[in-house]
Design a protein around this motif. Sequence first.
Motif, PDB file in Angstrom:
ATOM      1  N   ASN A 177      -4.201  -0.551  11.655  1.00  0.00           N
ATOM      2  CA  ASN A 177      -3.439   0.304  10.745  1.00  0.00           C
ATOM      3  C   ASN A 177      -3.408  -0.226   9.312  1.00  0.00           C
ATOM      4  OD1 ASN A 177      -2.656   2.413  12.493  1.00  0.00           O
ATOM      5  ND2 ASN A 177      -1.079   1.116  13.386  1.00  0.00           N
ATOM      6  N   PHE A 178      -4.136  -1.317   9.061  1.00  0.00           N
ATOM      7  CA  PHE A 178      -4.269  -1.822   7.701  1.00  0.00           C
ATOM      8  C   PHE A 178      -5.616  -1.348   7.172  1.00  0.00           C
ATOM      9  CE2 PHE A 178      -4.449  -5.869   4.853  1.00  0.00           C
ATOM     10  CZ  PHE A 178      -4.033  -5.121   3.766  1.00  0.00           C
ATOM     11  N   HIS A 179      -5.597  -0.321   6.331  1.00  0.00           N
ATOM     12  CA  HIS A 179      -6.808   0.328   5.852  1.00  0.00           C
ATOM     13  C   HIS A 179      -7.227  -0.260   4.503  1.00  0.00           C
ATOM     14  CE1 HIS A 179      -5.783   4.166   8.399  1.00  0.00           C
ATOM     15  NE2 HIS A 179      -5.967   3.074   9.116  1.00  0.00           N
ATOM     16  N   PRO A 188       5.679   1.386 -17.958  1.00  0.00           N
ATOM     17  CA  PRO A 188       6.743   1.000 -17.025  1.00  0.00           C
ATOM     18  C   PRO A 188       6.719   1.755 -15.706  1.00  0.00           C
ATOM     19  CG  PRO A 188       7.608   1.058 -19.248  1.00  0.00           C
ATOM     20  CD  PRO A 188       6.191   1.565 -19.338  1.00  0.00           C
ATOM     21  N   GLN A 189       6.397   3.039 -15.730  1.00  0.00           N
ATOM     22  CA  GLN A 189       6.370   3.822 -14.490  1.00  0.00           C
ATOM     23  C   GLN A 189       5.289   3.337 -13.528  1.00  0.00           C
ATOM     24  OE1 GLN A 189       4.496   7.866 -14.751  1.00  0.00           O
ATOM     25  NE2 GLN A 189       4.473   7.449 -16.960  1.00  0.00           N
ATOM     26  N   ASP A 190       4.270   2.657 -14.067  1.00  0.00           N
ATOM     27  CA  ASP A 190       3.152   2.193 -13.243  1.00  0.00           C
ATOM     28  C   ASP A 190       3.449   0.858 -12.557  1.00  0.00           C
ATOM     29  OD1 ASP A 190       1.642   4.378 -14.294  1.00  0.00           O
ATOM     30  OD2 ASP A 190       1.228   3.176 -16.079  1.00  0.00           O
ATOM     31  N   THR A 191       4.475   0.160 -13.037  1.00  0.00           N
ATOM     32  CA  THR A 191       4.736  -1.192 -12.540  1.00  0.00           C
ATOM     33  C   THR A 191       5.827  -1.239 -11.476  1.00  0.00           C
ATOM     34  OG1 THR A 191       6.337  -1.633 -14.314  1.00  0.00           O
ATOM     35  CG2 THR A 191       4.027  -2.181 -14.749  1.00  0.00           C
ATOM     36  N   VAL A 192       6.289  -0.083 -11.051  1.00  0.00           N
ATOM     37  CA  VAL A 192       7.281  -0.046  -9.968  1.00  0.00           C
ATOM     38  C   VAL A 192       6.612  -0.540  -8.692  1.00  0.00           C
ATOM     39  CG1 VAL A 192       8.800   1.410  -8.590  1.00  0.00           C
ATOM     40  CG2 VAL A 192       8.514   1.870 -11.045  1.00  0.00           C
ATOM     41  N   ALA A 193       7.177  -1.565  -8.082  1.00  0.00           N
ATOM     42  CA  ALA A 193       6.568  -2.160  -6.885  1.00  0.00           C
ATOM     43  C   ALA A 193       6.473  -1.130  -5.772  1.00  0.00           C
ATOM     44  CB  ALA A 193       7.379  -3.361  -6.425  1.00  0.00           C
ATOM     45  N   PRO A 194       5.304  -0.988  -5.163  1.00  0.00           N
ATOM     46  CA  PRO A 194       5.109   0.026  -4.120  1.00  0.00           C
ATOM     47  C   PRO A 194       5.593  -0.414  -2.744  1.00  0.00           C
ATOM     48  CG  PRO A 194       3.066  -1.148  -4.477  1.00  0.00           C
ATOM     49  CD  PRO A 194       4.060  -1.720  -5.448  1.00  0.00           C
ATOM     50  N   GLY A 195       6.150  -1.616  -2.641  1.00  0.00           N
ATOM     51  CA  GLY A 195       6.542  -2.130  -1.333  1.00  0.00           C
ATOM     52  C   GLY A 195       5.370  -2.820  -0.662  1.00  0.00           C
ATOM     53  N   GLN A 196       5.544  -3.164   0.595  1.00  0.00           N
ATOM     54  CA  GLN A 196       4.531  -3.933   1.320  1.00  0.00           C
ATOM     55  C   GLN A 196       3.396  -3.072   1.860  1.00  0.00           C
ATOM     56  OE1 GLN A 196       4.513  -7.334   1.396  1.00  0.00           O
ATOM     57  NE2 GLN A 196       6.224  -7.071  -0.023  1.00  0.00           N
ATOM     58  N   ARG A 197       3.518  -1.759   1.791  1.00  0.00           N
ATOM     59  CA  ARG A 197       2.488  -0.892   2.373  1.00  0.00           C
ATOM     60  C   ARG A 197       1.251  -0.761   1.491  1.00  0.00           C
ATOM     61  NH1 ARG A 197       4.144   4.740   3.668  1.00  0.00           N
ATOM     62  NH2 ARG A 197       2.057   4.763   4.608  1.00  0.00           N
ATOM     63  N   ILE A 234      -0.362   5.935   0.512  1.00  0.00           N
ATOM     64  CA  ILE A 234       0.816   5.551   1.310  1.00  0.00           C
ATOM     65  C   ILE A 234       1.864   6.656   1.340  1.00  0.00           C
ATOM     66  CG2 ILE A 234       0.465   3.070   0.992  1.00  0.00           C
ATOM     67  CD1 ILE A 234       2.768   3.100  -1.022  1.00  0.00           C
ATOM     68  N   ALA A 235       1.827   7.538   0.329  1.00  0.00           N
ATOM     69  CA  ALA A 235       2.785   8.642   0.304  1.00  0.00           C
ATOM     70  C   ALA A 235       2.421   9.750   1.283  1.00  0.00           C
ATOM     71  CB  ALA A 235       2.880   9.218  -1.104  1.00  0.00           C
ATOM     72  N   ASN A 236       1.188   9.731   1.778  1.00  0.00           N
ATOM     73  CA  ASN A 236       0.720  10.841   2.617  1.00  0.00           C
ATOM     74  C   ASN A 236       0.151  10.393   3.959  1.00  0.00           C
ATOM     75  OD1 ASN A 236       0.810  13.452   0.817  1.00  0.00           O
ATOM     76  ND2 ASN A 236       0.087  11.800  -0.520  1.00  0.00           N
ATOM     77  N   THR A 237       0.424   9.160   4.352  1.00  0.00           N
ATOM     78  CA  THR A 237      -0.013   8.653   5.654  1.00  0.00           C
ATOM     79  C   THR A 237       1.210   8.154   6.425  1.00  0.00           C
ATOM     80  OG1 THR A 237      -0.527   6.540   4.574  1.00  0.00           O
ATOM     81  CG2 THR A 237      -2.371   8.025   4.990  1.00  0.00           C
ATOM     82  N   PRO A 238       1.099   8.054   7.743  1.00  0.00           N
ATOM     83  CA  PRO A 238       2.233   7.578   8.549  1.00  0.00           C
ATOM     84  C   PRO A 238       2.718   6.209   8.098  1.00  0.00           C
ATOM     85  CG  PRO A 238       0.526   8.513   9.952  1.00  0.00           C
ATOM     86  CD  PRO A 238      -0.059   8.435   8.579  1.00  0.00           C
ATOM     87  N   ARG A 239       3.986   5.921   8.329  1.00  0.00           N
ATOM     88  CA  ARG A 239       4.594   4.680   7.842  1.00  0.00           C
ATOM     89  C   ARG A 239       3.958   3.432   8.447  1.00  0.00           C
ATOM     90  NH1 ARG A 239       8.813   4.896   4.735  1.00  0.00           N
ATOM     91  NH2 ARG A 239       9.395   2.746   5.264  1.00  0.00           N
ATOM     92  N   GLU A 240       3.350   3.582   9.633  1.00  0.00           N
ATOM     93  CA  GLU A 240       2.717   2.406  10.238  1.00  0.00           C
ATOM     94  C   GLU A 240       1.395   2.043   9.562  1.00  0.00           C
ATOM     95  OE1 GLU A 240       1.691   5.938  13.024  1.00  0.00           O
ATOM     96  OE2 GLU A 240       3.413   5.206  11.852  1.00  0.00           O
ATOM     97  N   VAL A 241       0.870   2.944   8.713  1.00  0.00           N
ATOM     98  CA  VAL A 241      -0.380   2.684   7.999  1.00  0.00           C
ATOM     99  C   VAL A 241      -0.071   2.008   6.670  1.00  0.00           C
ATOM    100  CG1 VAL A 241      -2.371   3.730   6.848  1.00  0.00           C
ATOM    101  CG2 VAL A 241      -1.603   4.603   9.066  1.00  0.00           C
ATOM    102  N   SER A 242      -0.780   0.921   6.378  1.00  0.00           N
ATOM    103  CA  SER A 242      -0.692   0.278   5.066  1.00  0.00           C
ATOM    104  C   SER A 242      -2.071   0.287   4.422  1.00  0.00           C
ATOM    105  CB  SER A 242      -0.143  -1.144   5.189  1.00  0.00           C
ATOM    106  OG  SER A 242      -0.896  -1.901   6.116  1.00  0.00           O
ATOM    107  N   ILE A 243      -2.081   0.154   3.111  1.00  0.00           N
ATOM    108  CA  ILE A 243      -3.308   0.294   2.319  1.00  0.00           C
ATOM    109  C   ILE A 243      -3.568  -0.989   1.546  1.00  0.00           C
ATOM    110  CG2 ILE A 243      -4.465   1.598   0.481  1.00  0.00           C
ATOM    111  CD1 ILE A 243      -3.963   3.252   3.010  1.00  0.00           C
ATOM    112  N   GLY A 244      -4.821  -1.431   1.561  1.00  0.00           N
ATOM    113  CA  GLY A 244      -5.230  -2.575   0.763  1.00  0.00           C
ATOM    114  C   GLY A 244      -6.442  -2.230  -0.076  1.00  0.00           C
ATOM    115  N   VAL A 245      -6.473  -2.695  -1.315  1.00  0.00           N
ATOM    116  CA  VAL A 245      -7.631  -2.457  -2.175  1.00  0.00           C
ATOM    117  C   VAL A 245      -8.200  -3.786  -2.658  1.00  0.00           C
ATOM    118  CG1 VAL A 245      -6.930  -0.164  -2.949  1.00  0.00           C
ATOM    119  CG2 VAL A 245      -6.198  -2.178  -4.250  1.00  0.00           C
ATOM    120  N   ILE A 246      -9.526  -3.779  -2.841  1.00  0.00           N
ATOM    121  CA  ILE A 246     -10.252  -4.895  -3.447  1.00  0.00           C
ATOM    122  C   ILE A 246     -10.993  -4.309  -4.639  1.00  0.00           C
ATOM    123  CG2 ILE A 246     -11.998  -6.670  -3.106  1.00  0.00           C
ATOM    124  CD1 ILE A 246     -11.590  -6.137  -0.029  1.00  0.00           C
TER     125      ILE A 246
END
Length: 297
Positions: A39-41, A59-68, A112-124
């Motif tokens: 579930n870590f995509h 400033p609106q871009d720097t709001v922490a998105p949480g751990q997901r 993360i706004a449109n996937t189930p809460r168990e899914v988290s997103i990572g980018v490189i």
Amino acid sequence: MINLRYGVAGLFNLKMNRVIFILFLLVLSFNKTYSQDKNFHIYICFGQSNMEGNAKFEPQDTVAPGQRFQVLEAVDCPDLNRKKGHWYPAVPPLTRCYTGLTPADYFGKTMIANTPREVSIGVINVAVGGCKIELFDKDNYKSYVATAPDWMINTINAYDGNPYHRLVEMAKLAQKEGVIKGILLHQGESNNNDTLWTKKVKVVYDHLLKDLNLKSNTVPLLAGELVGEDQGGACAGMNKIIAKLPLTIPTAYVISSRGCEGVADKLHFSAAGYRKLGKRYAAKMLSLQGYANINPE
């Protein structure tokens, strides 16, 4: 002397049982250190300055998105308390220590706004402003680097002289924890009017699939258009070549830049433009994954 209680066969079975038991313990130990979360995509991002991030984040871009939503840092950034090869909450900058807002920022937030809460997103994100696609050709990049201007060399050196290798290195680390689900590309200004661009992109895409043991039918390539004609884009004509990418790569999809605000140089997007473009990358990825009715604006 052979132990008569067990006999030859008995001793063999006893030794085999011990071997199997030891192997079982090794497997258990391995699983504790290498546990892939389905579930870590993970999404690989690369390209030149528009993927690198040219606009200052607000400033609106720097709001922490949480751990997901996480970013795998590709370089050491002491001022940000980030180290190469470690995951951090995806607060910009997502590319290097002093870069700006990128399409990857709002790609991840929209995912993360449109996937189930168990899914988290990572980018490189590994990107080099001003570079041609040739910089990511693993077999021929050296000849390109040999002729690159000094200001670009400094950026290339941030990746130890080989951005493609750094991208693969980080992706392999990410695969220990999650699953690579797609590749995001924004590049083309430096290859403006290059009719071979689609074939060159295919070379890079094929190398990534091979080096990371991925399949094209499960890892699509999303390529964004450059600043469009509606914004007076200096390289808007390149979008006609980018539009042909799916003819060369059947699992490639083009992300429209129409209506994405550009800036005065006619090459880069504004922060608002990056937000909209990033949301469009996400909307396409979500649709490919079976999510419907996602409005990217």
